[in-house]
Write an enzyme that holds these catalytic residues in place. Structure first.
Site, PDB file in Angstrom:
ATOM      1  N   ALA A 195       0.850  -1.200   0.000  1.00  0.00           N
ATOM      2  CA  ALA A 195       0.000   0.000   0.000  1.00  0.00           C
ATOM      3  C   ALA A 195       0.878   1.239   0.000  1.00  0.00           C
ATOM      4  CB  ALA A 195      -0.905   0.002   1.226  1.00  0.00           C
ATOM      5  N   CYS A 196       0.489   2.240  -0.789  1.00  0.00           N
ATOM      6  CA  CYS A 196       1.265   3.489  -0.798  1.00  0.00           C
ATOM      7  C   CYS A 196       0.329   4.680  -0.636  1.00  0.00           C
ATOM      8  CB  CYS A 196       2.065   3.618  -2.097  1.00  0.00           C
ATOM      9  SG  CYS A 196       1.049   3.723  -3.568  1.00  0.00           S
ATOM     10  N   THR A 197       0.908   5.861  -0.549  1.00  0.00           N
ATOM     11  CA  THR A 197       0.124   7.053  -0.234  1.00  0.00           C
ATOM     12  C   THR A 197      -0.981   7.321  -1.259  1.00  0.00           C
ATOM     13  OG1 THR A 197       2.367   7.878  -0.031  1.00  0.00           O
ATOM     14  CG2 THR A 197       0.630   9.227   0.906  1.00  0.00           C
ATOM     15  N   THR A 244       2.294   0.956  -4.996  1.00  0.00           N
ATOM     16  CA  THR A 244       1.692  -0.257  -4.448  1.00  0.00           C
ATOM     17  C   THR A 244       1.911  -1.442  -5.388  1.00  0.00           C
ATOM     18  OG1 THR A 244      -0.045   1.069  -3.410  1.00  0.00           O
ATOM     19  CG2 THR A 244      -0.531  -1.269  -3.734  1.00  0.00           C
TER      20      THR A 244
END
Lengths: 162, 105
Positions: free
Chosen positions: B8-10, B16
């Site tokens: 998961a990324c921002t 991601t």
């Protein structure tokens, strides 16, 4: 098992969203070229506000993924139409990258803030994932025509170990 | 070895999926079974099943934000890293996991 899934990217990119010979020699310059092009083709409503959102994302971490490629992206209210814009610079340019090397290919993803179209997001996810393949990244940095570039991105191979 | 994980990324748009592919590729090359769930802007994909989590030797969380349903991994060996570590040196990551699993086994 080799699974070949062909993406149809024509809703997201075309020859007008690619420039294989940008003369920009800095990150700011190339991003400015790209956002103003996005504005002129009607993908974003306001180039400078979109640029601000792209830079906001840049602050959160490196978008230079190595292999001479950067994938800046902005999910922004100024985006009217989800678009993939790809510029390749004649000169390598400084960027915050995972391999500490400059980049030549900038893949800018312009994403609408509220999007019902999961298909577009899935295509973007799939393209991002496919850049894990270094051989593929190398083909992208060397490709000679816009059409071929689109073909490389549309060809998506999954699930095969080398 | 059986590896599961979550990426998961921002923004949930690009990193991601890139982190996921890097982990999958490096794990397979090292001969491990692997499944990575993605929590992105599209939502959760390739969601891990209870069974998969139960059978896993290790859980990799490659995330720049806090992930949903982290409590699924209670009592598991969890390695948490930012996405860029998975993107930059996936091979070293898998190697480190192999070493740690071997010393705790």
């Amino acid at each position: 098992m080799m699974q070949k899934e062909k993406l149809d990217l024509k809703e997201l990119m075309n020859e007008h969203t690619i420039n294989l010979h940008s003369r920009a020699d800095s990150k700011m310059e190339v991003l400015k070229e790209m956002v103003s092009k996005l504005e002129s083709i009607g993908s974003v409503s306001d180039a400078s506000s979109f640029l601000k959102d792209v830079y906001a994302r840049e602050k959160e971490g490196f978008t230079g993924i190595g292999s001479s490629i950067a994938i800046p992206h902005g999910k922004s209210e100024s985006v009217i139409k989800n678009t993939i814009m790809i510029y390749r610079t004649n000169q390598p340019i400084e960027w915050e990258t995972l391999d500490d090397l400059p980049v030549r290919v900038i893949i800018l993803l312009a994403v609408k803030i509220e999007d019902q179209n999961n298909l577009h997001l899935k295509m973007l996810a799939s393209i991002a994932g496919s850049l894990a393949d270094e051989a593929r990244c190398e083909r992208i940095t060397k490709v000679e025509s816009k059409q071929k570039l689109i073909q490389i991105l549309e060809q998506n191979e999954e699930g095969e170990d080398q | 070895m059986k590896i599961v994980g979550v990426a998961a990324c921002t923004a949930g748009i690009a990193h991601t999926y890139l982190a996921k592919e890097k982990i999958v590729e490096a794990s397979k090359k090292a001969g491990h079974q692997v499944k990575i769930e993605t929590q992105g802007t599209i939502g959760t994909e390739d969601e891990l099943t209870e069974e998969e989590i139960k059978e896993a030797d290790v859980v990799i969380i490659a995330a720049d934000i806090s992930i949903s349903n982290r409590d699924r991994f209670e009592n598991k060996v969890v390695l948490q890293i930012p996405t860029h570590v998975a993107m930059k040196s996936p091979k070293a990551l898998i190697k480190k996991i192999e070493e740690e699993i071997n010393t705790t086994a």
